[in-house]
Design a protein around this motif. Structure first.
Motif, PDB file in Angstrom:
ATOM      1  N   ILE A 151      44.700   0.551   2.678  1.00 15.16           N
ATOM      2  CA  ILE A 151      43.817   1.703   1.938  1.00 15.16           C
ATOM      3  C   ILE A 151      42.715   2.364   2.771  1.00 15.16           C
ATOM      4  O   ILE A 151      42.115   1.579   3.801  1.00 15.16           O
ATOM      5  CB  ILE A 151      43.398   0.950   0.890  1.00 15.16           C
ATOM      6  N   TYR A 152      42.890   3.688   2.643  1.00 18.44           N
ATOM      7  CA  TYR A 152      41.721   4.532   3.201  1.00 18.44           C
ATOM      8  C   TYR A 152      40.777   4.649   1.964  1.00 18.44           C
ATOM      9  O   TYR A 152      41.132   5.684   1.357  1.00 18.44           O
ATOM     10  CB  TYR A 152      42.227   5.679   3.988  1.00 18.44           C
ATOM     11  N   GLY A 153      39.678   3.950   1.974  1.00 11.09           N
ATOM     12  CA  GLY A 153      38.814   4.442   0.856  1.00 11.09           C
ATOM     13  C   GLY A 153      39.491   4.048  -0.328  1.00 11.09           C
ATOM     14  O   GLY A 153      39.935   2.623  -0.648  1.00 11.09           O
ATOM     15  N   SER A 154      39.770   4.959  -1.161  1.00  7.36           N
ATOM     16  CA  SER A 154      40.715   4.545  -2.496  1.00  7.36           C
ATOM     17  C   SER A 154      41.871   5.297  -2.270  1.00  7.36           C
ATOM     18  O   SER A 154      42.819   5.106  -3.458  1.00  7.36           O
ATOM     19  CB  SER A 154      39.800   5.222  -3.776  1.00  7.36           C
ATOM     20  N   THR A 155      42.473   5.582  -1.210  1.00  7.11           N
ATOM     21  CA  THR A 155      43.662   6.410  -1.016  1.00  7.11           C
ATOM     22  C   THR A 155      44.731   5.262  -0.415  1.00  7.11           C
ATOM     23  O   THR A 155      44.440   4.845   0.993  1.00  7.11           O
ATOM     24  CB  THR A 155      43.614   7.673  -0.159  1.00  7.11           C
ATOM     25  N   PRO A 156      45.677   4.668  -0.931  1.00  8.29           N
ATOM     26  CA  PRO A 156      46.687   3.913  -0.311  1.00  8.29           C
ATOM     27  C   PRO A 156      47.617   4.562   0.555  1.00  8.29           C
ATOM     28  O   PRO A 156      48.244   5.890   0.378  1.00  8.29           O
ATOM     29  CB  PRO A 156      47.482   3.465  -1.389  1.00  8.29           C
ATOM     30  N   HIS A 200      51.715   0.879   0.698  1.00  5.69           N
ATOM     31  CA  HIS A 200      51.832  -0.175  -0.207  1.00  5.69           C
ATOM     32  C   HIS A 200      52.819  -1.059  -0.394  1.00  5.69           C
ATOM     33  O   HIS A 200      53.946  -0.774  -0.777  1.00  5.69           O
ATOM     34  CB  HIS A 200      51.445   0.817  -1.670  1.00  5.69           C
ATOM     35  N   THR A 259      45.055  -3.800   5.150  1.00  8.45           N
ATOM     36  CA  THR A 259      44.046  -4.139   4.284  1.00  8.45           C
ATOM     37  C   THR A 259      44.402  -5.420   3.458  1.00  8.45           C
ATOM     38  O   THR A 259      43.767  -6.363   3.150  1.00  8.45           O
ATOM     39  CB  THR A 259      44.047  -2.974   3.230  1.00  8.45           C
ATOM     40  N   ASN A 267      45.662  -3.345  -8.653  1.00  5.15           N
ATOM     41  CA  ASN A 267      44.466  -4.082  -8.038  1.00  5.15           C
ATOM     42  C   ASN A 267      44.661  -4.196  -6.721  1.00  5.15           C
ATOM     43  O   ASN A 267      45.161  -5.039  -6.177  1.00  5.15           O
ATOM     44  CB  ASN A 267      44.287  -5.407  -8.810  1.00  5.15           C
ATOM     45  N   VAL A 268      44.020  -3.529  -5.760  1.00  2.44           N
ATOM     46  CA  VAL A 268      43.878  -3.573  -4.476  1.00  2.44           C
ATOM     47  C   VAL A 268      43.557  -4.812  -3.806  1.00  2.44           C
ATOM     48  O   VAL A 268      42.520  -5.158  -4.358  1.00  2.44           O
ATOM     49  CB  VAL A 268      43.376  -2.412  -3.493  1.00  2.44           C
ATOM     50  N   GLU A 292      41.651  -7.463  -1.519  1.00  5.03           N
ATOM     51  CA  GLU A 292      40.502  -7.404  -0.496  1.00  5.03           C
ATOM     52  C   GLU A 292      40.999  -7.160   0.976  1.00  5.03           C
ATOM     53  O   GLU A 292      41.851  -8.023   1.340  1.00  5.03           O
ATOM     54  CB  GLU A 292      39.609  -8.774  -0.766  1.00  5.03           C
ATOM     55  N   ALA A 312      37.482  -0.611   4.938  1.00  5.83           N
ATOM     56  CA  ALA A 312      38.613   0.282   5.180  1.00  5.83           C
ATOM     57  C   ALA A 312      38.439   1.257   6.315  1.00  5.83           C
ATOM     58  O   ALA A 312      37.622   1.854   6.730  1.00  5.83           O
ATOM     59  CB  ALA A 312      38.085   1.457   3.741  1.00  5.83           C
TER      60      ALA A 312
END
Length: 350
Positions: free
Chosen positions: A10-15, A18, A54, A338-339, A341, A348
Motif C-alpha cells: 500500500i502506498y499511502g491509501s493506494t494499493p 493486494h 505492507t 481493511n488494510v 498493518e 508506506a
C-alpha cells in the motif's frame, strides 16, 4: 522454490498489489503478465528485497524475504526493467565486480564470468566499455550480471526490451536453457514469448492475481470461443439448422460481411471446449449439397485470454496446486478492505 502468500503493498491509501498469492516450483519458468500499472514490478521488487511489503509473506529458496533479506539476495539474480550497469566499466570488469559482491569465490570468478559472457553471447565485447554498447548489448550485459553468480532463482523484468528479432530468439533460448537448474520469473509484454518459454503463467490485473495455470490450460478454460468460420452459398437459417444439432457445436451465428459475393454468407460455429466437430461439419454440409467455399479454424490464444482477463473483472479458476488466496474465501473477502498493518518500522514506502 518461490512461495508468495497474501502479499500486499500500500502506498499511502493506494494499493499497488493486494492479496497476491502464487508459487513457482523448482526449475520452473513462470511468465508474469499484466498491463502497465498492474503491479508486476512492485511484486518483483518485493521478492528481490528491494521493497518491503505492507502485509503478507514471500519465501525464496526457503528464506523469508523480509526476515532473511541478505540470504535471499545471495540466492537471487535480478534484471530490472532498466539494467543496473556502470557505463564507465568494461563488460568483463563489471561482471567481475558483480561476481565479487555476490560472494563468488575468487577461484571460481573467472569461470563464472566466462560462462555468463558465453551464455549471453557477449564474449567478443568483454573489453568494450559499457557506454559504447548498443541498447541490445547493454540488455545482454544486464542478463549476464543476473546469472554470473549461478543463483537458484532468477527474476527477469522485460529481458528482451530493445532487442532485435534475432537477439530475442537468442535470449529466449538462453532463458529456456536455464530452466531445470534455475527457477525463473519472467515478466514480459510479448505474449508469444511466454507461450514458447514458460511452463506456467500468472496474470495480474489491478494489483490482483486473476489466473495462474499453464498456457495450455488457460487457453482451454476460455476454449468456448474456439470454432470455425464457414463461407457458404445456402440460406443462413438452413445452415444453422443443419449444424446446431451436431455433437460438440455450442452455437451457430451469421457474421455480416460486405465483401462477400451475392448469395454467399459467413457463418461462425462455436464449439464446446475440448471438442473437434470440424469433420462432422464438413460431412453434413457436403451431404446436404451446401456449397462450402472456405472453412477456417479459429483458436483462442494466450493473447485472447490476457485481453479477456485484463479488460474485465473476470477471474479464471487457478491451478489446483496453487494456495488459495484470502479473496477466495467469502468470509475473508470482506475483510480485505481493511488494510493490514505494515511490518514494524516500514510504514508506506514509495
Amino acid at each position: 522454490m518461490i512461495e508468495v502468500e497474501h502479499l500486499s503493498k500500500i502506498y499511502g491509501s493506494t494499493p499497488a498489489i493486494h492479496d497476491v498469492t502464487f508459487r513457482v516450483e523448482p526449475g520452473e519458468i513462470l511468465g508474469f503478465l499484466g498491463p502497465n500499472g498492474a503491479g508486476k514490478t512492485t511484486t518483483m521488487r518485493i521478492l528481490t528485497g528491494y521493497l518491503p511489503a505492507t502485509s503478507g509473506t514471500a519465501r525464496l529458496a526457503g528464506f523469508d524475504v523480509h526476515e532473511s533479506s541478505m540470504e535471499v539476495r545471495q540466492r537471487i539474480g535480478y534484471l530490472p526493467e532498466t539494467p543496473p550497469l556502470y557505463p564507465e566499466m568494461t563488460v568483463e570488469s563489471f561482471l567481475y565486480f558483480v561476481a565479487r559482491i555476490k560472494g563468488v569465490e575468487r577461484s571460481d570468478r573467472r569461470n563464472r564470468v566466462n560462462i555468463a559472457l558465453e551464455r549471453c553471447n557477449i564474449a567478443d565485447k568483454r573489453k568494450v566499455l559499457i557506454h559504447k554498447l548498443s541498447k541490445g548489448y547493454r540488455q545482454r550485459v544486464g542478463i549476464a550480471q543476473a546469472i554470473v553468480h549461478d543463483p537458484p532463482v532468477i527474476i527477469l523484468d522485460e529481458p528482451t526490451v530493445g532487442l532485435d528479432p534475432r537477439q530475442i530468439i537468442d535470449v529466449r533460448n538462453l532463458i529456456k536453457s536455464l530452466a531445470g537448474e534455475h527457477t525463473i520469473i519472467l515478466s514480459t509484454h510479448i505474449l508469444p514469448e511466454v507461450s514458447m518459454t514458460c511452463s506456467r503463467v500468472a496474470i495480474i490485473n489491478r494489483g490482483r492475481i486473476v489466473a495462474t495455470n499453464s498456457p495450455e490450460n488457460l487457453v482451454a478454460q476460455l476454449g468456448g470461443g474456439s470454432g470455425y468460420e464457414l463461407e457458404v452459398d445456402r440460406d443462413v437459417i438452413e445452415v444453422k439448422n443443419l449444424l446446431q444439432v451436431l455433437p460438440g457445436v455450442r452455437f451457430v451465428e451469421a457474421v455480416a460481411e460486405n465483401y462477400l459475393p451475392p448469395n454467399r454468407h459467413l457463418i461462425r460455429v462455436v464449439s464446446e471446449p475440448g471438442t473437434e466437430p470440424g469433420r462432422d461439419i464438413v460431412a453434413v454440409l457436403v451431404g446436404a449439397g451446401v456449397g462450402l467455399y472456405e472453412m477456417r479454424r479459429n483458436r483462442v490464444s494466450l493473447e485472447n485470454v490476457f485481453l479477456e482477463l485484463t479488460t474485465t473483472e473476470k477471474t479464471l479458476e487457478s491451478d489446483p496446486s496453487e494456495p488459495r488466496s484470502q479473496a477466495d474465501s467469502p468470509v475473508l473477502a470482506d475483510t480485505q478492505a481493511n488494510v493490514s498493518e505494515p511490518h514494524a518500522g516500514e510504514g508506506a514506502q514509495s
